[in-house]
Scaffold this motif. Structure first.
Motif, PDB file in Angstrom:
ATOM      1  N   LYS A 195      43.767 -86.283  12.770  1.00 42.86           N
ATOM      2  CA  LYS A 195      44.091 -84.865  12.607  1.00 42.86           C
ATOM      3  C   LYS A 195      45.317 -84.488  13.424  1.00 42.86           C
ATOM      4  O   LYS A 195      45.522 -84.996  14.526  1.00 42.86           O
ATOM      5  N   ASP A 196      46.092 -83.566  12.873  1.00 45.40           N
ATOM      6  CA  ASP A 196      47.092 -82.877  13.676  1.00 45.40           C
ATOM      7  C   ASP A 196      46.417 -81.645  14.271  1.00 45.40           C
ATOM      8  O   ASP A 196      46.436 -81.432  15.478  1.00 45.40           O
ATOM      9  N   ILE A 197      45.765 -80.877  13.396  1.00 49.90           N
ATOM     10  CA  ILE A 197      44.968 -79.722  13.818  1.00 49.90           C
ATOM     11  C   ILE A 197      43.768 -79.592  12.878  1.00 49.90           C
ATOM     12  O   ILE A 197      43.759 -80.148  11.780  1.00 49.90           O
ATOM     13  N   GLU A 198      42.749 -78.874  13.305  1.00 51.22           N
ATOM     14  CA  GLU A 198      41.665 -78.454  12.424  1.00 51.22           C
ATOM     15  C   GLU A 198      41.905 -76.993  12.057  1.00 51.22           C
ATOM     16  O   GLU A 198      42.493 -76.227  12.834  1.00 51.22           O
ATOM     17  N   ILE A 199      41.456 -76.622  10.887  1.00 52.04           N
ATOM     18  CA  ILE A 199      41.704 -75.269  10.387  1.00 52.04           C
ATOM     19  C   ILE A 199      40.386 -74.632   9.972  1.00 52.04           C
ATOM     20  O   ILE A 199      39.610 -75.210   9.207  1.00 52.04           O
ATOM     21  N   SER A 210      43.088 -67.450   8.252  1.00 49.70           N
ATOM     22  CA  SER A 210      43.064 -68.845   8.707  1.00 49.70           C
ATOM     23  C   SER A 210      43.463 -68.983  10.168  1.00 49.70           C
ATOM     24  O   SER A 210      44.320 -68.232  10.667  1.00 49.70           O
ATOM     25  N   MET A 211      42.863 -69.969  10.826  1.00 50.25           N
ATOM     26  CA  MET A 211      43.108 -70.210  12.250  1.00 50.25           C
ATOM     27  C   MET A 211      43.288 -71.703  12.507  1.00 50.25           C
ATOM     28  O   MET A 211      42.507 -72.524  12.030  1.00 50.25           O
ATOM     29  N   ALA A 212      44.338 -72.047  13.245  1.00 57.67           N
ATOM     30  CA  ALA A 212      44.557 -73.431  13.674  1.00 57.67           C
ATOM     31  C   ALA A 212      43.805 -73.677  14.970  1.00 57.67           C
ATOM     32  O   ALA A 212      43.837 -72.846  15.893  1.00 57.67           O
ATOM     33  N   ILE A 213      43.118 -74.820  15.034  1.00 52.24           N
ATOM     34  CA  ILE A 213      42.339 -75.197  16.214  1.00 52.24           C
ATOM     35  C   ILE A 213      42.922 -76.495  16.772  1.00 52.24           C
ATOM     36  O   ILE A 213      42.932 -77.515  16.081  1.00 52.24           O
ATOM     37  N   PHE A 214      43.391 -76.453  18.005  1.00 47.23           N
ATOM     38  CA  PHE A 214      44.028 -77.620  18.611  1.00 47.23           C
ATOM     39  C   PHE A 214      42.963 -78.481  19.305  1.00 47.23           C
ATOM     40  O   PHE A 214      42.965 -78.654  20.521  1.00 47.23           O
ATOM     41  N   SER A 215      42.095 -79.036  18.476  1.00 46.75           N
ATOM     42  CA  SER A 215      40.968 -79.824  18.990  1.00 46.75           C
ATOM     43  C   SER A 215      41.399 -81.192  19.503  1.00 46.75           C
ATOM     44  O   SER A 215      40.664 -81.833  20.265  1.00 46.75           O
ATOM     45  N   GLN A 233      38.054 -74.245  26.638  1.00 43.06           N
ATOM     46  CA  GLN A 233      38.108 -73.929  25.210  1.00 43.06           C
ATOM     47  C   GLN A 233      39.373 -74.489  24.560  1.00 43.06           C
ATOM     48  O   GLN A 233      40.429 -74.588  25.183  1.00 43.06           O
ATOM     49  N   ASN A 234      39.236 -74.869  23.290  1.00 41.67           N
ATOM     50  CA  ASN A 234      40.408 -75.244  22.509  1.00 41.67           C
ATOM     51  C   ASN A 234      41.341 -74.052  22.357  1.00 41.67           C
ATOM     52  O   ASN A 234      40.914 -72.892  22.464  1.00 41.67           O
ATOM     53  N   ARG A 235      42.595 -74.346  22.087  1.00 38.99           N
ATOM     54  CA  ARG A 235      43.565 -73.290  21.800  1.00 38.99           C
ATOM     55  C   ARG A 235      43.454 -72.897  20.332  1.00 38.99           C
ATOM     56  O   ARG A 235      43.338 -73.747  19.451  1.00 38.99           O
ATOM     57  N   PHE A 236      43.458 -71.580  20.059  1.00 39.55           N
ATOM     58  CA  PHE A 236      43.376 -71.060  18.691  1.00 39.55           C
ATOM     59  C   PHE A 236      44.582 -70.172  18.420  1.00 39.55           C
ATOM     60  O   PHE A 236      44.924 -69.324  19.242  1.00 39.55           O
ATOM     61  N   ILE A 237      45.203 -70.334  17.248  1.00 46.08           N
ATOM     62  CA  ILE A 237      46.302 -69.444  16.846  1.00 46.08           C
ATOM     63  C   ILE A 237      46.195 -69.159  15.350  1.00 46.08           C
ATOM     64  O   ILE A 237      45.610 -69.950  14.600  1.00 46.08           O
ATOM     65  N   PRO A 238      46.770 -68.033  14.888  1.00 52.56           N
ATOM     66  CA  PRO A 238      46.767 -67.756  13.439  1.00 52.56           C
ATOM     67  C   PRO A 238      47.524 -68.847  12.688  1.00 52.56           C
ATOM     68  O   PRO A 238      48.456 -69.460  13.215  1.00 52.56           O
ATOM     69  N   SER A 288      38.289 -63.809  13.893  1.00 56.03           N
ATOM     70  CA  SER A 288      38.879 -62.470  13.868  1.00 56.03           C
ATOM     71  C   SER A 288      39.438 -62.076  15.234  1.00 56.03           C
ATOM     72  O   SER A 288      40.561 -61.573  15.344  1.00 56.03           O
ATOM     73  N   LYS A 289      38.660 -62.347  16.297  1.00 49.30           N
ATOM     74  CA  LYS A 289      39.076 -61.958  17.645  1.00 49.30           C
ATOM     75  C   LYS A 289      40.248 -62.802  18.149  1.00 49.30           C
ATOM     76  O   LYS A 289      41.223 -62.267  18.703  1.00 49.30           O
ATOM     77  N   ASN A 290      40.170 -64.116  17.969  1.00 53.94           N
ATOM     78  CA  ASN A 290      41.215 -64.991  18.489  1.00 53.94           C
ATOM     79  C   ASN A 290      42.560 -64.793  17.800  1.00 53.94           C
ATOM     80  O   ASN A 290      43.612 -65.038  18.399  1.00 53.94           O
ATOM     81  N   CYS A 291      42.523 -64.376  16.549  1.00 55.74           N
ATOM     82  CA  CYS A 291      43.772 -64.224  15.790  1.00 55.74           C
ATOM     83  C   CYS A 291      44.156 -62.768  15.545  1.00 55.74           C
ATOM     84  O   CYS A 291      45.145 -62.496  14.859  1.00 55.74           O
ATOM     85  N   ASN A 292      43.388 -61.823  16.103  1.00 55.97           N
ATOM     86  CA  ASN A 292      43.668 -60.398  15.925  1.00 55.97           C
ATOM     87  C   ASN A 292      43.767 -60.007  14.444  1.00 55.97           C
ATOM     88  O   ASN A 292      44.638 -59.234  14.043  1.00 55.97           O
ATOM     89  N   TYR A 293      42.852 -60.560  13.635  1.00 57.84           N
ATOM     90  CA  TYR A 293      42.861 -60.265  12.205  1.00 57.84           C
ATOM     91  C   TYR A 293      42.118 -58.968  11.873  1.00 57.84           C
ATOM     92  O   TYR A 293      42.308 -58.409  10.795  1.00 57.84           O
ATOM     93  N   PHE A 294      41.217 -58.527  12.748  1.00 55.48           N
ATOM     94  CA  PHE A 294      40.412 -57.327  12.499  1.00 55.48           C
ATOM     95  C   PHE A 294      39.729 -57.420  11.125  1.00 55.48           C
ATOM     96  O   PHE A 294      39.781 -56.497  10.312  1.00 55.48           O
TER      97      PHE A 294
END
Length: 312
Positions: A195-199, A210-215, A233-238, A288-294
């Motif tokens: 994997k490069d990232i998990e989604i 969608s959220m990228a997870i740097f596992s 915790q893993n890093r999460f980004i949109p 929703s919280k990690n990516c501010n998607y509301f």
């Protein structure tokens, strides 16, 4: 009328309802873990009425709690299951907008999902379902690095002092073969995909969040991000999904008649998307919280819009 079928402790349902209350919109909440009275008449006088239903979690509890201790409870639970499926199918047949559901969750088959995803052009891991040691050995010789995980859910049981749980996803090593007889409990095995990232994706009525997870930055979560490291915790980004992959997923979900779910994908170092699984009633609050998607606000606005449209 907006109806929300959920659990009493489901936080995202609370937040959606907060938006409805702020807008002064009437709704009915049905908590699946609390007994609710129910009556339904099937007759020629049955009429079609419009409702907006968001079936967020679980199912309606139609047997009083006192019955749970009866020795024949499993028979009654089977009958409760039939009634719940009837309620959903009847509402979907009527002039009702129905998001989510119980039927797909209760009969969810991850193996069939892999088969279907592959048919709709999504790349999936090479997968072996077997109870034969020699077949497993041959599979490992082909792919070298393979994993196993539950076919349906983690196994959990409670003793007097402890709660035990199966390990989730892990690599198959030579030592595991030494523990196996020629025939063993039916199990699933998959090629391990770098994997490069998990989604993690949450899908709702045509919209993707969608959220990228740097596992891969953590040895504990490298095989599967759900082998959580609670201390770090893993890093999460949109993450913005490719249009092609979204089109394939939409076709897949349309065939399954699913309008909301959570989806797990892998993005490989070669920039290929690999489908892992869907969860019809999967969690999305953390996304929703990690990516501010509301997302909770989005769902509330969608329910309000549909309610106004169907009421005209």
């Amino acid at each position: 009328m907006i109806k929300i079928i959920t659990e009493s402790k489901d936080r995202v349902s609370d937040e959606v309802i907060e938006y409805l209350l702020a807008k002064g919109v009437s709704f009915k909440r049905i908590n699946s873990d609390i007994f609710s009275s129910f009556s339904e008449t099937i007759s020629k006088a049955d009429y079609v009425n419009g409702e907006i239903i968001w079936h967020r979690r679980a199912f309606r509890r139609l047997n009083p709690s006192e019955i749970q201790k009866y020795p024949f409870i499993y028979n009654l639970l089977d009958e409760e299951d039939v009634v719940n499926k009837f309620i959903e199918k009847k509402n979907c047949f009527k002039n009702t907008i129905y998001y989510g559901g119980y039927v797909e969750e209760s009969q969810h088959n991850k193996l069939y999902d892999l088969y279907l995803a592959n048919k709709f052009g999504l790349k999936v891991p090479s997968t072996l379902i077997t109870n034969v040691k020699s077949e497993l050995k041959a599979f490992k010789q082909i792919h070298n690095k393979i994993i196993t995980k539950p076919i349906k859910d983690l196994i959990r049981f409670r003793s007097e002092n402890y709660i035990y749980s199966s390990p989730g996803t892990f690599l198959i090593e030579e030592k595991h073969f030494n523990l196996l007889e020629e025939h063993f409990a039916i199990s699933i095995f998959q090629e391990y995909i770098e994997k490069d990232i998990e989604i993690r994706v949450f899908y709702f009525d045509g919209f993707f969040f969608s959220m990228a997870i740097f596992s891969q930055n953590d040895e504990k979560t490298k095989i599967d991000f759900r082998n959580y490291n609670f201390e770090k915790q893993n890093r999460f980004i949109p993450f913005k999904l490719d249009k092609v992959i979204k089109k394939k997923i939409k076709k897949f979900l349309k065939y399954k008649k699913i309008n909301t779910c959570s989806i797990d994908l892998i993005l490989t170092p070669e920039n290929e998307f690999v489908f892992l699984e869907i969860n019809p009633q999967g969690q999305f609050g953390w996304l929703s919280k990690n990516c501010n998607y509301f997302i909770e606000k989005f769902i509330a606005q969608k329910l309000i819009f549909d309610n106004e449209r169907i009421s005209k």
